[in-house]
Design a protein around this motif. Structure first.
Motif, PDB file in Angstrom:
ATOM      1  N   TRP B  67      12.157 -24.689  -6.266  1.00 10.93           N
ATOM      2  CA  TRP B  67      10.901 -24.346  -5.589  1.00 10.93           C
ATOM      3  C   TRP B  67       9.678 -25.031  -6.177  1.00 10.93           C
ATOM      4  CZ3 TRP B  67      10.101 -22.185  -0.969  1.00 10.93           C
ATOM      5  CH2 TRP B  67      11.222 -21.601  -0.357  1.00 10.93           C
ATOM      6  N   ILE B  68       9.854 -25.838  -7.212  1.00 11.61           N
ATOM      7  CA  ILE B  68       8.673 -26.485  -7.824  1.00 11.61           C
ATOM      8  C   ILE B  68       7.941 -27.340  -6.791  1.00 11.61           C
ATOM      9  CG2 ILE B  68       7.929 -28.269  -9.477  1.00 11.61           C
ATOM     10  CD1 ILE B  68       9.987 -27.185 -11.433  1.00 11.61           C
ATOM     11  N   ARG B  70       7.909 -27.044  -3.670  1.00  9.14           N
ATOM     12  CA  ARG B  70       7.440 -26.308  -2.482  1.00  9.14           C
ATOM     13  C   ARG B  70       6.580 -25.097  -2.833  1.00  9.14           C
ATOM     14  NH1 ARG B  70      12.906 -24.843   0.248  1.00  9.14           N
ATOM     15  NH2 ARG B  70      13.487 -24.714  -1.962  1.00  9.14           N
ATOM     16  N   ALA B  71       6.200 -24.962  -4.088  1.00  9.25           N
ATOM     17  CA  ALA B  71       5.391 -23.799  -4.489  1.00  9.25           C
ATOM     18  C   ALA B  71       4.151 -23.709  -3.605  1.00  9.25           C
ATOM     19  CB  ALA B  71       4.988 -23.924  -5.953  1.00  9.25           C
ATOM     20  N   PRO B  72       3.786 -22.503  -3.161  1.00  9.41           N
ATOM     21  CA  PRO B  72       2.771 -22.386  -2.093  1.00  9.41           C
ATOM     22  C   PRO B  72       1.321 -22.511  -2.541  1.00  9.41           C
ATOM     23  CG  PRO B  72       3.630 -20.230  -2.656  1.00  9.41           C
ATOM     24  CD  PRO B  72       4.419 -21.213  -3.467  1.00  9.41           C
ATOM     25  N   ARG B  76       0.506 -21.612  -8.571  1.00 12.05           N
ATOM     26  CA  ARG B  76       1.920 -21.208  -8.656  1.00 12.05           C
ATOM     27  C   ARG B  76       2.795 -22.388  -9.083  1.00 12.05           C
ATOM     28  NH1 ARG B  76       1.673 -16.225  -9.626  1.00 12.05           N
ATOM     29  NH2 ARG B  76       0.553 -15.048  -8.051  1.00 12.05           N
ATOM     30  N   TRP B 130      10.851 -18.098  -1.430  1.00 13.15           N
ATOM     31  CA  TRP B 130       9.859 -18.155  -2.501  1.00 13.15           C
ATOM     32  C   TRP B 130       9.839 -16.848  -3.290  1.00 13.15           C
ATOM     33  CZ3 TRP B 130       7.172 -20.634  -5.875  1.00 13.15           C
ATOM     34  CH2 TRP B 130       6.109 -19.986  -6.519  1.00 13.15           C
ATOM     35  N   LEU B 184       2.792 -10.833  -2.914  1.00 14.07           N
ATOM     36  CA  LEU B 184       3.499 -10.816  -1.632  1.00 14.07           C
ATOM     37  C   LEU B 184       3.415  -9.432  -0.992  1.00 14.07           C
ATOM     38  CD1 LEU B 184       6.746 -12.855  -2.481  1.00 14.07           C
ATOM     39  CD2 LEU B 184       4.799 -13.627  -1.119  1.00 14.07           C
ATOM     40  N   GLN B 191       5.343 -11.575   4.433  1.00 15.25           N
ATOM     41  CA  GLN B 191       5.439 -11.727   2.973  1.00 15.25           C
ATOM     42  C   GLN B 191       6.074 -10.493   2.343  1.00 15.25           C
ATOM     43  OE1 GLN B 191       1.212 -12.830   2.331  1.00 15.25           O
ATOM     44  NE2 GLN B 191       1.991 -14.540   1.117  1.00 15.25           N
ATOM     45  N   MET B 194       9.707 -10.610   2.908  1.00 12.18           N
ATOM     46  CA  MET B 194      10.280 -11.640   2.037  1.00 12.18           C
ATOM     47  C   MET B 194      10.539 -11.047   0.646  1.00 12.18           C
ATOM     48  SD  MET B 194       8.347 -15.220   1.081  1.00 12.18           S
ATOM     49  CE  MET B 194       7.957 -15.808   2.694  1.00 12.18           C
TER      50      MET B 194
END
Lengths: 281, 328
Positions: B67-68, B70-72, B76, B130, B184, B191, B194
């Motif tokens: 996820w590095i 794609r971190a939002p 983050r 995430w 979240l 969220q 999720m």
């Protein structure tokens, strides 16, 4: 290496209090009321996008590096660059009331200002090192001079960045020497990588009308070329590498003309954020 | 050390001077250091435990490094990079601690990529969302801390000292995980879903991280006698659940155990039945991502071979050059 994430203040209290925000922007960005002018904001975008795109590339190495020490080292370099990108994009955003994340996640390709060299893919370790070697030497010369900028915020960001980039420069230099003089295979790969990346060097030092409007604030790219050449020459000599001759890529990153790679990189980076407009993370 | 007799661990009778010294150190809650004599079983048990822990850190980088890119948010992304990088660092200290016992990093790495060494099976679960970055921090690192804080007092010095540093960083990891979930849960409906979905997937595997129940844990008794391990699996698991319940309430997530209830008599939270079949399946290599995790480690190792060879060849040439200069 990086101040962007401050972990030292954390005590061992495994079972207790948990709601803590450990990452803060550097003090000069929170305290200073400074709002960038449109030209300064554009210049901050140039530099911020270079750091962001390169950090994104380095992040992809973590857990895939040739040895654990390099997972740590490339991670460190990436973290430093994310720190620089956040400071620069935050500052750029003050001109148009946008946040660092608005700029990183909600601009599309033509609005990015990154140089083509940072957009070039990781390739094998030699390509990553060649890209890093070129960019770190450039960034070191840039930040060394930007420390004296008449813009206090840019000067403060550069003063911090230059120390970190100095380490990046050393890290990549050591690897250029090892790969060029290690084994036949590593030498072959290092030569290939350097010649694949060299066409993108010229764009780094190209001036733009924006620079004329920022006299005393921005660093003129063409003015960095002699120092850059002088710094890399002894390394290449010791490594017995020649400066490649051949293509010069037309570039255009500063005006929003990008390589084919950038769209893929942005698609991956922005995918989650864009699936949830307005959400906070 | 005065005696030169090699201790025969199979001899049932009189114990050697060294063994008496070892026993006294353990009894006095003192540290055993690399140069001290130690029973072969103690050494083996430590190498097994420390190298498994190191492997877990290394394989454990993968589900999060996914996820590095794609971190939002950039914040983050920075935190996640720092965290995964810490895990590489933990792996390094732990391999070094195992090396003080005579194990080599090459052998340990080879055992891992050949699929012969164990690592925590929790990392064989996937991270499709995430929110899993939150659950890994809160639940997986939380469970790891409960297991690891007592190890800071482990009788073997280099291990105990490595654990002190690791625990400090794990504490930061757990907080950032909790914070991801909190954000979240205070966000949009999507969220919140999720986050809940992720907690549902990670809760039971995290409880299994403490290992099998005490009456079914083959290595525990000896490790406790040697003070490598200080609390039983069930004791630590209970402590963890007691810690989670109030934190889940703060988050607003449900823990996926319909039988979870407060026992007035013991003042503890009693949990429902754990599905140990799943634990044994994952342990036996039939988890969702076992093959993928090992393949990725093997690929990184194989694709990096030419780089390591180059570094070794260069170092060799440099030292030959230095010797040549000195000879002149």
């Amino acid at each position: 290496m990086t101040d962007a994430v401050n972990k030292d203040s954390i005590e061992v209290d495994a079972h207790g209090h948990v709601a803590v925000d450990v990452t803060t922007l550097d003090a000069e960005l929170i305290e200073g009321p400074s709002v960038a002018t449109p030209d300064v904001a554009e210049y901050a975008l140039w530099l911020g996008d270079d750091s962001l795109v390169l950090a994104q590339q380095l992040g992809a190495w973590i857990s895939r590096a040739p040895e654990l020490e390099e997972d740590v080292a490339l991670g460190n370099v990436g973290l430093d660059l994310i720190g620089h990108a956040r400071s620069l994009l935050h500052y750029a955003g003050t001109a148009t009331d946008r946040t660092e994340d608005d700029l990183a996640y909600w601009r599309t390709e033509p609005d990015f200002r990154s140089l083509h060299i940072v957009e070039q893919p990781n390739g094998d370790f030699a390509h990553t090192i060649a890209r890093q070697f070129i960019v770190s030497h450039y960034l070191f010369e840039l930040h060394s001079r930007l420390r004296a900028s008449a813009d206090a915020t840019l000067a403060a960001i550069a003063a911090k960045a230059v120390k970190e980039v100095d380490y990046h420069r050393d890290h990549s230099t050591q690897w250029v020497l090892r790969l060029a003089q290690g084994t036949d295979e590593s030498r072959r790969r290092m030569i290939t990588a350097l010649s694949d990346l060299w066409p993108y060097v010229e764009e780094i030092f190209r001036d733009d009308p924006l620079i004329d409007r920022l006299e005393g604030i921005a660093v003129r790219p063409s003015s960095l070329r002699p120092a850059f050449d002088a710094a890399i020459a002894p390394v290449l000599a010791e490594a017995e590498l020649e400066i490649p001759r051949g293509f010069v890529a037309s570039g255009g990153g500063r005006t929003g003309k990008h390589s084919e790679h950038l769209a893929f990189l942005l698609a991956e980076m922005q995918v989650l954020t864009r699936a949830h407009p307005g959400a906070s993370w | 050390m005065t005696s030169t007799i090699t201790p025969d661990t199979s001899a049932p009778v009189a114990i050697s001077v060294e063994e008496q010294q070892f026993n006294d150190l353990i009894e006095a809650d003192s540290r055993i250091e690399p140069r001290d004599w130690m029973p072969e079983g103690y050494r083996k048990s430590l190498v097994r435990q420390i190298s498994q822990h190191a492997h877990s850190e290394i394989i454990g980088m993968q589900p999060e490094s996914n996820w590095i890119t794609r971190a939002p948010s950039l914040k983050r992304k920075a935190i996640l990079m720092a965290k995964v990088q810490d895990e590489a660092g933990h792996g390094l200290y732990l391999y070094s601690a195992a090396q003080t016992l005579g194990a080599t990093r090459d052998d340990m790495t080879d055992a891992l990529i050949a699929g012969k060494a164990r690592y925590s099976s929790i990392f064989n679960y996937p991270t499709p969302s995430w929110a899993d970055m939150g659950s890994i921090g809160w639940l997986v690192d939380g469970a790891a801390i409960c297991n690891q804080v007592p190890l800071c007092r482990a009788s073997y010095g280099p291990y105990g000292r490595a654990m002190v540093r690791i625990c400090k960083e794990e504490s930061f990891h757990q907080r950032q995980g909790f914070e991801i979930l909190l954000e979240l849960m205070q966000g949009t409906e999507e969220q919140r879903q999720m986050a809940q979905d992720s907690v549902n997937r990670w809760y039971w595997p995290a409880l299994m991280m403490f290992g099998p129940p005490d009456d079914d844990s083959p290595n525990s008794a000896q490790s406790m006698a040697w003070k490598i391990k200080r609390h039983s699996n069930d004791e630590l698991r209970q402590r963890f659940v007691n810690m989670l319940v109030p934190q889940a309430a703060v988050l607003g997530v449900t823990l996926p155990d319909p039988d979870l209830h407060f026992n007035e008599e013991t003042q503890q939270w009693d949990l429902g039945e754990i599905d140990w079949t799943e634990f044994h399946e994952v342990l036996a290599g039939r988890g969702p991502n076992n093959a993928q995790r090992l393949q990725r480690r093997r690929d990184a190792h194989d694709e990096g071979a030419w780089v390591r060879e180059a570094a070794a060849a260069y170092a060799h040439k440099q030292s030959a050059r230095t010797e040549e200069m000195a000879a002149k």
